[in-house]
Scaffold this motif. Sequence first.
Motif, PDB file in Angstrom:
ATOM      1  N   PHE A  88      33.777  18.005 -25.797  1.00  0.00           N
ATOM      2  CA  PHE A  88      34.737  18.885 -26.459  1.00  0.00           C
ATOM      3  C   PHE A  88      36.121  18.664 -25.852  1.00  0.00           C
ATOM      4  O   PHE A  88      36.318  18.900 -24.657  1.00  0.00           O
ATOM      5  CB  PHE A  88      34.327  20.345 -26.308  1.00  0.00           C
ATOM      6  N   PRO A  89      37.110  18.242 -26.648  1.00  0.00           N
ATOM      7  CA  PRO A  89      38.420  17.910 -26.087  1.00  0.00           C
ATOM      8  C   PRO A  89      39.196  19.116 -25.584  1.00  0.00           C
ATOM      9  O   PRO A  89      40.090  18.977 -24.747  1.00  0.00           O
ATOM     10  CB  PRO A  89      39.145  17.241 -27.261  1.00  0.00           C
ATOM     11  N   HIS A  90      38.864  20.319 -26.077  1.00  0.00           N
ATOM     12  CA  HIS A  90      39.595  21.524 -25.670  1.00  0.00           C
ATOM     13  C   HIS A  90      39.012  22.150 -24.397  1.00  0.00           C
ATOM     14  O   HIS A  90      39.556  23.148 -23.903  1.00  0.00           O
ATOM     15  CB  HIS A  90      39.579  22.557 -26.801  1.00  0.00           C
ATOM     16  N   LEU A  91      37.926  21.560 -23.876  1.00  0.00           N
ATOM     17  CA  LEU A  91      37.314  22.077 -22.650  1.00  0.00           C
ATOM     18  C   LEU A  91      37.444  21.035 -21.545  1.00  0.00           C
ATOM     19  O   LEU A  91      37.477  19.832 -21.803  1.00  0.00           O
ATOM     20  CB  LEU A  91      35.828  22.373 -22.873  1.00  0.00           C
ATOM     21  N   SER A  92      37.508  21.504 -20.311  1.00  0.00           N
ATOM     22  CA  SER A  92      37.483  20.594 -19.169  1.00  0.00           C
ATOM     23  C   SER A  92      36.097  19.971 -19.042  1.00  0.00           C
ATOM     24  O   SER A  92      35.155  20.355 -19.761  1.00  0.00           O
ATOM     25  CB  SER A  92      37.806  21.365 -17.886  1.00  0.00           C
ATOM     26  N   VAL A  93      35.958  19.024 -18.130  1.00  0.00           N
ATOM     27  CA  VAL A  93      34.632  18.449 -17.864  1.00  0.00           C
ATOM     28  C   VAL A  93      33.658  19.557 -17.471  1.00  0.00           C
ATOM     29  O   VAL A  93      32.540  19.643 -18.001  1.00  0.00           O
ATOM     30  CB  VAL A  93      34.716  17.387 -16.755  1.00  0.00           C
ATOM     31  N   GLY A  94      34.085  20.424 -16.564  1.00  0.00           N
ATOM     32  CA  GLY A  94      33.229  21.535 -16.155  1.00  0.00           C
ATOM     33  C   GLY A  94      32.919  22.467 -17.311  1.00  0.00           C
ATOM     34  O   GLY A  94      31.786  22.953 -17.443  1.00  0.00           O
ATOM     35  N   GLY A  95      33.907  22.711 -18.159  1.00  0.00           N
ATOM     36  CA  GLY A  95      33.691  23.565 -19.324  1.00  0.00           C
ATOM     37  C   GLY A  95      32.670  22.984 -20.273  1.00  0.00           C
ATOM     38  O   GLY A  95      31.850  23.702 -20.856  1.00  0.00           O
ATOM     39  N   ASN A  96      32.687  21.657 -20.442  1.00  0.00           N
ATOM     40  CA  ASN A  96      31.685  20.998 -21.277  1.00  0.00           C
ATOM     41  C   ASN A  96      30.289  21.213 -20.722  1.00  0.00           C
ATOM     42  O   ASN A  96      29.338  21.458 -21.465  1.00  0.00           O
ATOM     43  CB  ASN A  96      31.984  19.499 -21.373  1.00  0.00           C
ATOM     44  N   LEU A  97      30.155  21.116 -19.409  1.00  0.00           N
ATOM     45  CA  LEU A  97      28.844  21.295 -18.790  1.00  0.00           C
ATOM     46  C   LEU A  97      28.367  22.741 -18.916  1.00  0.00           C
ATOM     47  O   LEU A  97      27.193  22.993 -19.211  1.00  0.00           O
ATOM     48  CB  LEU A  97      28.898  20.884 -17.317  1.00  0.00           C
ATOM     49  N   LEU A  98      29.269  23.681 -18.700  1.00  0.00           N
ATOM     50  CA  LEU A  98      28.893  25.087 -18.799  1.00  0.00           C
ATOM     51  C   LEU A  98      28.503  25.456 -20.226  1.00  0.00           C
ATOM     52  O   LEU A  98      27.618  26.283 -20.437  1.00  0.00           O
ATOM     53  CB  LEU A  98      30.052  25.975 -18.336  1.00  0.00           C
ATOM     54  N   ARG A 109      28.351  27.685 -12.432  1.00  0.00           N
ATOM     55  CA  ARG A 109      29.491  26.845 -12.043  1.00  0.00           C
ATOM     56  C   ARG A 109      29.153  26.016 -10.798  1.00  0.00           C
ATOM     57  O   ARG A 109      29.471  24.826 -10.733  1.00  0.00           O
ATOM     58  CB  ARG A 109      30.716  27.717 -11.781  1.00  0.00           C
ATOM     59  N   VAL A 110      28.512  26.636  -9.824  1.00  0.00           N
ATOM     60  CA  VAL A 110      28.124  25.907  -8.621  1.00  0.00           C
ATOM     61  C   VAL A 110      27.136  24.811  -8.969  1.00  0.00           C
ATOM     62  O   VAL A 110      27.231  23.676  -8.473  1.00  0.00           O
ATOM     63  CB  VAL A 110      27.511  26.867  -7.578  1.00  0.00           C
ATOM     64  N   ARG A 111      26.202  25.123  -9.835  1.00  0.00           N
ATOM     65  CA  ARG A 111      25.203  24.140 -10.238  1.00  0.00           C
ATOM     66  C   ARG A 111      25.865  22.948 -10.946  1.00  0.00           C
ATOM     67  O   ARG A 111      25.508  21.798 -10.706  1.00  0.00           O
ATOM     68  CB  ARG A 111      24.177  24.791 -11.158  1.00  0.00           C
ATOM     69  N   ALA A 112      26.853  23.232 -11.790  1.00  0.00           N
ATOM     70  CA  ALA A 112      27.557  22.160 -12.493  1.00  0.00           C
ATOM     71  C   ALA A 112      28.316  21.274 -11.508  1.00  0.00           C
ATOM     72  O   ALA A 112      28.286  20.038 -11.619  1.00  0.00           O
ATOM     73  CB  ALA A 112      28.513  22.753 -13.523  1.00  0.00           C
ATOM     74  N   GLU A 113      28.977  21.883 -10.532  1.00  0.00           N
ATOM     75  CA  GLU A 113      29.737  21.105  -9.554  1.00  0.00           C
ATOM     76  C   GLU A 113      28.813  20.260  -8.678  1.00  0.00           C
ATOM     77  O   GLU A 113      29.128  19.109  -8.352  1.00  0.00           O
ATOM     78  CB  GLU A 113      30.586  22.044  -8.713  1.00  0.00           C
ATOM     79  N   THR A 117      28.709  16.056  -8.453  1.00  0.00           N
ATOM     80  CA  THR A 117      28.713  15.319  -7.189  1.00  0.00           C
ATOM     81  C   THR A 117      27.555  14.328  -7.151  1.00  0.00           C
ATOM     82  O   THR A 117      27.715  13.168  -6.761  1.00  0.00           O
ATOM     83  CB  THR A 117      28.606  16.290  -6.002  1.00  0.00           C
ATOM     84  N   ARG A 118      26.398  14.766  -7.589  1.00  0.00           N
ATOM     85  CA  ARG A 118      25.205  13.912  -7.590  1.00  0.00           C
ATOM     86  C   ARG A 118      25.369  12.737  -8.545  1.00  0.00           C
ATOM     87  O   ARG A 118      24.816  11.659  -8.321  1.00  0.00           O
ATOM     88  CB  ARG A 118      23.993  14.754  -7.977  1.00  0.00           C
ATOM     89  N   PHE A 119      26.136  12.930  -9.590  1.00  0.00           N
ATOM     90  CA  PHE A 119      26.357  11.878 -10.577  1.00  0.00           C
ATOM     91  C   PHE A 119      27.562  11.011 -10.230  1.00  0.00           C
ATOM     92  O   PHE A 119      28.004  10.203 -11.039  1.00  0.00           O
ATOM     93  CB  PHE A 119      26.571  12.497 -11.962  1.00  0.00           C
ATOM     94  N   GLY A 120      28.098  11.172  -9.011  1.00  0.00           N
ATOM     95  CA  GLY A 120      29.244  10.376  -8.602  1.00  0.00           C
ATOM     96  C   GLY A 120      30.549  10.825  -9.202  1.00  0.00           C
ATOM     97  O   GLY A 120      31.497  10.039  -9.309  1.00  0.00           O
ATOM     98  N   LEU A 121      30.631  12.115  -9.581  1.00  0.00           N
ATOM     99  CA  LEU A 121      31.825  12.652 -10.232  1.00  0.00           C
ATOM    100  C   LEU A 121      32.352  13.877  -9.487  1.00  0.00           C
ATOM    101  O   LEU A 121      32.838  14.833 -10.092  1.00  0.00           O
ATOM    102  CB  LEU A 121      31.504  13.017 -11.695  1.00  0.00           C
ATOM    103  N   LYS A 122      32.292  13.833  -8.196  1.00  0.00           N
ATOM    104  CA  LYS A 122      32.763  14.960  -7.390  1.00  0.00           C
ATOM    105  C   LYS A 122      34.240  15.229  -7.657  1.00  0.00           C
ATOM    106  O   LYS A 122      35.058  14.305  -7.711  1.00  0.00           O
ATOM    107  CB  LYS A 122      32.554  14.660  -5.907  1.00  0.00           C
TER     108      LYS A 122
END
Length: 207
Positions: A88-98, A109-113, A117-122
């Motif tokens: 979704f272009p109107h959401l951040s990366v974290g917003g997309n995950l949430l 939010r903690v789980r998404a972060e 990190t585990r996916f190499g995207l810290k």
Amino acid sequence: MGLILKNVRIALGGEELLALDCAIEPGSVLTVMGPSGSGKSTLLSYIAGFFGAPFTADGSVLLNGADITEMEPEKRHVGLLFQDPMLFPHLSVGGNLLFGMPSDVSGRRVRAEEALTRFGLKGFADRDPATLSGGQASRVALLRLLLSEPRAALLDEPFSKLDRHLRDDIRRFTFERLREAGLPSILVTHDPEDAEAAGGPVLELAL
């Protein structure tokens, strides 16, 4: 347990496109190959619940013992990956995950972060999706799928638009994560290298 397609038949204009009767075990990938118009993507639509005219179909789709054939799409717990990451272009990366995560999950939010990190995207949670490379966007799309807690995954040519030098790494990364999550999966592709990397049975359709 797993994904079972029981006497599934899909037709167009009264002409049968495919007939399938198989079981896909948790962590296994069934690759479906064939020319355009042979019914590959239509099969995924039938499983996901987005099937409709002009196609007709019969047969049952069972997931972990439950018949999901007549369920609404959002109740099937089937995750989808497409050619484009479709972030979704109107959401951040974290917003997309949430957005993809169940609302009753604690510490979302903690789980998404932690997953980033585990996916190499810290540190990517606040990034605009438009700033991601093709490989980064593909990893975020896969992560969104996994965090949505699906019980099966459907992949429709997910690597076809990646540069060749990225394709091997993203392909390997994706199948490792699907196996790790124990998801029965179906991959639709034209690329024999995709099928080889998936490592499971291959079904070849013909017009």
